[in-house]
Write a protein that holds these residues in place. Structure first.
Motif, PDB file in Angstrom:
ATOM      1  N   ARG A 123     -23.538  31.702  18.355  1.00  9.82           N
ATOM      2  CA  ARG A 123     -22.715  30.495  18.251  1.00  9.82           C
ATOM      3  C   ARG A 123     -23.596  29.267  17.993  1.00  9.82           C
ATOM      4  O   ARG A 123     -23.243  28.370  17.217  1.00  9.82           O
ATOM      5  CB  ARG A 123     -21.917  30.273  19.551  1.00  9.82           C
ATOM      6  N   SER A 124     -24.755  29.212  18.658  1.00  5.08           N
ATOM      7  CA  SER A 124     -25.631  28.049  18.519  1.00  5.08           C
ATOM      8  C   SER A 124     -26.177  27.905  17.108  1.00  5.08           C
ATOM      9  O   SER A 124     -26.459  26.793  16.646  1.00  5.08           O
ATOM     10  CB  SER A 124     -26.791  28.126  19.515  1.00  5.08           C
TER      11      SER A 124
ATOM     12  N   ASP B 271     -23.876  25.669  14.943  1.00  4.55           N
ATOM     13  CA  ASP B 271     -23.446  24.417  15.557  1.00  4.55           C
ATOM     14  C   ASP B 271     -23.829  23.252  14.639  1.00  4.55           C
ATOM     15  O   ASP B 271     -24.953  22.762  14.676  1.00  4.55           O
ATOM     16  CB  ASP B 271     -24.106  24.256  16.930  1.00  4.55           C
TER      17      ASP B 271
ATOM     18  N   ASP C  99     -22.180  20.369  14.688  1.00  6.83           N
ATOM     19  CA  ASP C  99     -21.768  19.117  15.328  1.00  6.83           C
ATOM     20  C   ASP C  99     -22.929  18.453  16.064  1.00  6.83           C
ATOM     21  O   ASP C  99     -23.151  17.251  15.928  1.00  6.83           O
ATOM     22  CB  ASP C  99     -20.613  19.373  16.303  1.00  6.83           C
ATOM     23  N   THR C 100     -23.667  19.242  16.840  1.00  2.87           N
ATOM     24  CA  THR C 100     -24.773  18.678  17.637  1.00  2.87           C
ATOM     25  C   THR C 100     -26.127  19.298  17.293  1.00  2.87           C
ATOM     26  O   THR C 100     -27.147  18.852  17.791  1.00  2.87           O
ATOM     27  CB  THR C 100     -24.506  18.857  19.140  1.00  2.87           C
TER      28      THR C 100
ATOM     29  N   LYS D 223     -31.191  19.098  20.591  1.00  2.85           N
ATOM     30  CA  LYS D 223     -29.978  18.837  19.824  1.00  2.85           C
ATOM     31  C   LYS D 223     -30.112  17.501  19.098  1.00  2.85           C
ATOM     32  O   LYS D 223     -30.937  16.649  19.468  1.00  2.85           O
ATOM     33  CB  LYS D 223     -28.736  18.853  20.705  1.00  2.85           C
TER      34      LYS D 223
ATOM     35  N   PRO E 168     -22.885  21.523  24.514  1.00  2.00           N
ATOM     36  CA  PRO E 168     -21.752  22.441  24.345  1.00  2.00           C
ATOM     37  C   PRO E 168     -22.009  23.876  24.804  1.00  2.00           C
ATOM     38  O   PRO E 168     -21.144  24.736  24.683  1.00  2.00           O
ATOM     39  CB  PRO E 168     -21.530  22.415  22.830  1.00  2.00           C
TER      40      PRO E 168
ATOM     41  N   TRP F  86     -19.522  27.506  25.233  1.00  3.87           N
ATOM     42  CA  TRP F  86     -19.755  28.801  24.573  1.00  3.87           C
ATOM     43  C   TRP F  86     -19.841  29.926  25.596  1.00  3.87           C
ATOM     44  O   TRP F  86     -19.342  31.028  25.359  1.00  3.87           O
ATOM     45  CB  TRP F  86     -21.029  28.747  23.741  1.00  3.87           C
TER      46      TRP F  86
END
Length: 522
Positions: free
Chosen positions: A234-235, A238, A240-241, A258, A273, A277
């Motif tokens: 998932r990371s 990412d 967004d960040t 981040k 986040p 997750w």
């Protein structure tokens, strides 16, 4: 592919004393034919006719030994006999055992001439502890091909303390990633192609509902492979960040970067986040979607290849013909597809141009020159093909200069990424999935990336070595379960922090201190 953690050096030594590890192999160095000048030839290992004495190089790399490995070694030794005169003793170490086995071997003083290491494994620690030989001078004298087959950007970004401490093995500036999906099941269930993470989860729930006996989700569950855990993958998507792994903990997100801001974040203090997750993964596990033995599976692909799983994580955009053939031999009528949420927009991805895999020359090696000569030999096109794809005409055939076609995937398989990879000689699979070919082109284009503010930074863990050792021991108890949904994140993080919070905090402070000093000099 891609596995980490190290234990304290003192504990390793105690283990060594208890099991009496130690062995040695005869070895020496490479040279050119008899026309090689004296300045280019290792001294002290030549016969009267100026031919190099034979030596055996012991090479330790991860993975499983192919059945036809001896045939490839025999051909390689035949080619080297009249030049560098090297024989090969290749030691394969299972991925799940790699961290401990390589660390014990190095600490024991066993004579190893070339060894695989990586930032996600323990290369920083091994360099800090003085286990590896600087290669600048050796490569300048014996490794012209090694140097020329890798772009300057790759060399500049992969030095340690300004020196070449290991040869980077890579083709691109970021790793591809995705999910392998049972296309046959998706179509059977009447679902459209997967475009979003929500679509992927919806498919997982539908498999749970309609396909008893097949687990929806599989991922990496063992320590050392957490890049490909449910949370780890998932990371990687990412946008967004831009959460990313740190230099201190490899692929653990207990410390993370981040926003490309040069700050080190501690999951015990700054939870989003990543905590979301973890909660998502926990829900998948509670709802019975995650493969029940996820933490025990050393090879997290095997349940998928056996037809027991519908979705698996993967560190590439495609599966490869070998993977496809293994799957289809086990699941007649089965079909696969790869789903990725990679954004190819220019500047969307951050890169420090760091490579993931390296080949190092241990200081204990008695054959440093010959080891570098072997790497140089392996970076000649014809020899690179041999070690990467096997015997031409038996295991593979050439399709022009840039592609190959596999003929036998059971006798020999591809593992060039652990000992020879370079971006010039690597071929692509002529029969491979071309769906994400344009994504691969993005990964190999340095100008496609936003430059990481920490490009060129290396962490020296010596000041917090004991803290790292103590922390890693505790992390092994909790982290793999946390990032795969096996344990409740809120409750587990409290226990985790009680046992490891102070040591992790000291590592964070030291990492931030070194980053601040690095940025102050820019």
């Amino acid at each position: 592919m891609r596995m980490k953690r190290w234990i304290s050096f003192s504990l390793v030594l105690l283990l060594i004393l208890s099991i009496a590890v130690g062995c040695s192999k005869a070895s020496d160095e490479k040279a050119a034919p008899t026309t090689t000048s004296e300045s280019e030839t290792p001294k002290g290992d030549q016969t009267a006719d100026n031919k190099l004495e034979p030596v055996t190089l012991k090479i330790m790399i991860p993975g499983d030994r192919p059945p036809d490995m001896d045939l490839v070694i025999a051909e390689a030794e035949k080619r080297m006999k009249d030049t560098i005169n090297v024989k090969l003793d290749i030691v394969f170490v299972p991925w799940a055992d790699l961290s401990q086995k390589t660390q014990v071997t190095l600490a024991s003083g066993e004579n190893i001439d070339l060894i695989f290491d990586a930032p996600w494994l323990h290369i920083n620690q091994m360099i800090a502890d003085g286990f590896y030989e600087p290669l600048d001078d050796l490569l300048a004298q014996y490794g012209k091909n090694v140097l020329e087959k890798r772009p300057q950007q790759m060399w500049d970004a992969n030095k340690y303390g300004g020196k070449i401490m290991a040869v980077p093995l890579g083709l691109s500036y970021m790793e591809g990633n995705g999910y392998i999906v049972r296309k046959d099941l998706r179509e059977k269930l009447g679902l459209p192609p997967i475009k979003t993470y929500k679509d992927l989860v919806d498919f997982a729930y539908k498999v749970k509902e309609k396909e008893p006996g097949i687990a929806s989700f599989m991922a990496a569950g063992t320590t050392g492979q957490q890049t490909y855990s449910i949370v780890g993958l998932r990371s990687l998507n990412d946008y967004d960040t831009h959460v990313r792994f740190t230099h201190a903990l490899g692929s653990s997100l207990m410390l993370y970067y981040k926003n490309n801001d040069g700050k080190v974040y501690n999951l015990f203090e700054d939870r989003e986040p990543v905590l979301t997750w973890m909660k998502d993964a926990r829900q998948l596990y509670k709802d019975g979607l995650v493969y029940k033995d996820i933490l025990a599976a050393k090879d997290f692909f095997q349940p998928f290849l056996s037809g027991k799983v519908a979705i698996d994580t993967k560190g590439s955009f495609g599966t490869g013909i070998s993977f496809d053939q293994q799957f289809k031999s086990n699941v007649p009528g089965g079909d696969l597809e790869t789903v990725t949420f990679f954004d190819p927009t220019k500047g969307a991805n951050i890169s420090n141009f760091k490579q993931w895999n390296f080949l190092a020359v241990p200081k204990v090696s008695k054959n440093k020159e010959r080891a570098v000569m072997f790497m140089n030999w392996a970076n000649e096109k014809e020899n690179y093909d041999l070690l990467s794809y096997g015997i031409q005409g038996k295991h593979w055939e050439s399709v022009g200069d840039k592609e190959y076609k596999l003929l036998d995937t059971k006798g020999y398989w591809q593992f060039g990424y652990v000992w020879v990879w370079n971006p010039v000689d690597e071929r692509s699979d002529a029969n491979g999935d071309k769906t994400h070919e344009h994504f691969d082109a993005v990964l190999r284009d340095a100008d496609s990336f936003t430059k990481d503010i920490l490009t060129g930074f290396e962490f020296d863990p010596s000041a917090v070595q004991n803290d790292l050792s103590q922390y890693n021991t505790v992390e092994a108890k909790y982290y793999p379960a946390l990032v795969n949904g096996v344990l409740d994140p809120e409750e587990t993080l409290k226990k985790f922090e009680a046992e490891a919070g102070p040591s992790l905090k000291r590592v964070q402070v030291e990492l931030q201190k070194q980053i601040d000093a690095f940025l102050a000099k820019k």
